[in-house]
Design an enzyme around this catalytic site. Sequence first.
Site, PDB file in Angstrom:
ATOM      1  N   GLU A  51      19.430  -0.816  79.172  1.00 13.27           N
ATOM      2  CA  GLU A  51      18.983  -2.553  79.423  1.00 13.27           C
ATOM      3  C   GLU A  51      17.742  -2.859  78.370  1.00 13.27           C
ATOM      4  O   GLU A  51      16.752  -1.761  78.715  1.00 13.27           O
ATOM      5  CB  GLU A  51      19.108  -2.193  80.872  1.00 13.27           C
ATOM      6  CG  GLU A  51      19.997  -2.568  81.463  1.00 13.27           C
ATOM      7  CD  GLU A  51      20.193  -3.066  82.533  1.00 13.27           C
ATOM      8  OE1 GLU A  51      18.683  -2.654  83.331  1.00 13.27           O
ATOM      9  OE2 GLU A  51      20.975  -2.790  83.639  1.00 13.27           O
ATOM     10  N   ASP A  62      11.097  -8.512  90.160  1.00 11.28           N
ATOM     11  CA  ASP A  62      10.507  -7.565  90.220  1.00 11.28           C
ATOM     12  C   ASP A  62       9.578  -7.424  90.271  1.00 11.28           C
ATOM     13  O   ASP A  62       8.406  -7.779  90.872  1.00 11.28           O
ATOM     14  CB  ASP A  62       9.972  -7.553  87.799  1.00 11.28           C
ATOM     15  CG  ASP A  62      11.891  -7.845  87.707  1.00 11.28           C
ATOM     16  OD1 ASP A  62      12.702  -6.561  87.294  1.00 11.28           O
ATOM     17  OD2 ASP A  62      12.138  -8.446  86.451  1.00 11.28           O
ATOM     18  N   TYR A 177      26.238  -4.448  88.318  1.00 10.21           N
ATOM     19  CA  TYR A 177      25.524  -3.832  89.030  1.00 10.21           C
ATOM     20  C   TYR A 177      24.464  -3.856  90.215  1.00 10.21           C
ATOM     21  O   TYR A 177      24.298  -4.867  90.810  1.00 10.21           O
ATOM     22  CB  TYR A 177      24.023  -4.611  87.925  1.00 10.21           C
ATOM     23  CG  TYR A 177      22.776  -3.758  88.061  1.00 10.21           C
ATOM     24  CD1 TYR A 177      21.964  -3.423  89.036  1.00 10.21           C
ATOM     25  CD2 TYR A 177      21.971  -3.628  86.962  1.00 10.21           C
ATOM     26  CE1 TYR A 177      20.860  -2.949  88.904  1.00 10.21           C
ATOM     27  CE2 TYR A 177      20.535  -3.514  86.818  1.00 10.21           C
ATOM     28  CZ  TYR A 177      19.971  -2.815  87.815  1.00 10.21           C
ATOM     29  OH  TYR A 177      19.066  -2.418  87.920  1.00 10.21           O
TER      30      TYR A 177
END
Length: 280
Positions: A51, A62, A177
């Site tokens: 990724e 994040d 994911y």
Amino acid sequence: MSATRIDRRFAALKAEGRAALVTFLTAGDPDEATSRAILAALPKAGADVIELGMPFTDPMADGPAIQAASLRALSAGQDMRKTLAMVRDFRNRDDATPIVLMGYYNPIYVYGVEKFLADAGAAGIDGLIVVDLPPEEDDELCVPALRAGLNFIRLATPTTDDKRLPAVLANTSGFVYYVSVTGITGAAAPDAARVGEAVARIKRHTGLPVAVGFGVRNAEAAAAIARGADGVVVGSALIDALKATLDADGKATARTVVAVTDLVAQLAAGVRGAGRVAAE
């Protein structure tokens, strides 16, 4: 759509009886040349799927490590054009390892969706993870990406219940994911038992592989997750390893590439020694 590198890689690993190690690093961190060197070295170190983060000024999902990586990359001049060029160069040497671009919609929107999809496909990108486009916006990027032959990988979380899962999975391809903890990247460690239960629940809704990320930092944790999932995603730990080698000015040193690849090798050993992948 026809089988992609992602489909082929997960099928091959399933035949081997093991999970995939999926590594995340931000393109251009800490500079373009070092990032290219790391990218080139990842498959030999043990990465099964890569990724590549698209640097963005406001990566809201994040944690501090990936936020800082994006800022370092942007400060060094990284942009979408350079990121795609990195992948084109990688493909000259490696036509098998899947590469997924991960990040936020803004850089793609600014680049232009149609041009981005054409250029990404030509560069050798296999899939996209765009964390801020929900299923309700699939016509914006997801559906055009699928038509262009790119996998569109969706995230499921601990709060994605059985009522919501069908919408999340409707146009998902390549793999799912699973975000193993609530909150931002790198903030907490996953509970392997709960992760296994969550993966089993997702697999009741889809035949796609399920890769698990957020919070995996070492070989032991990677092995624990690999026993109940089809893939283990590691990002913040790799970026922390990279950051620890930078000099006082935030520049790469002779230790930067090897620090990342050494940790990838350790993680790969953990994943490959886990013994089994998730039950179908």
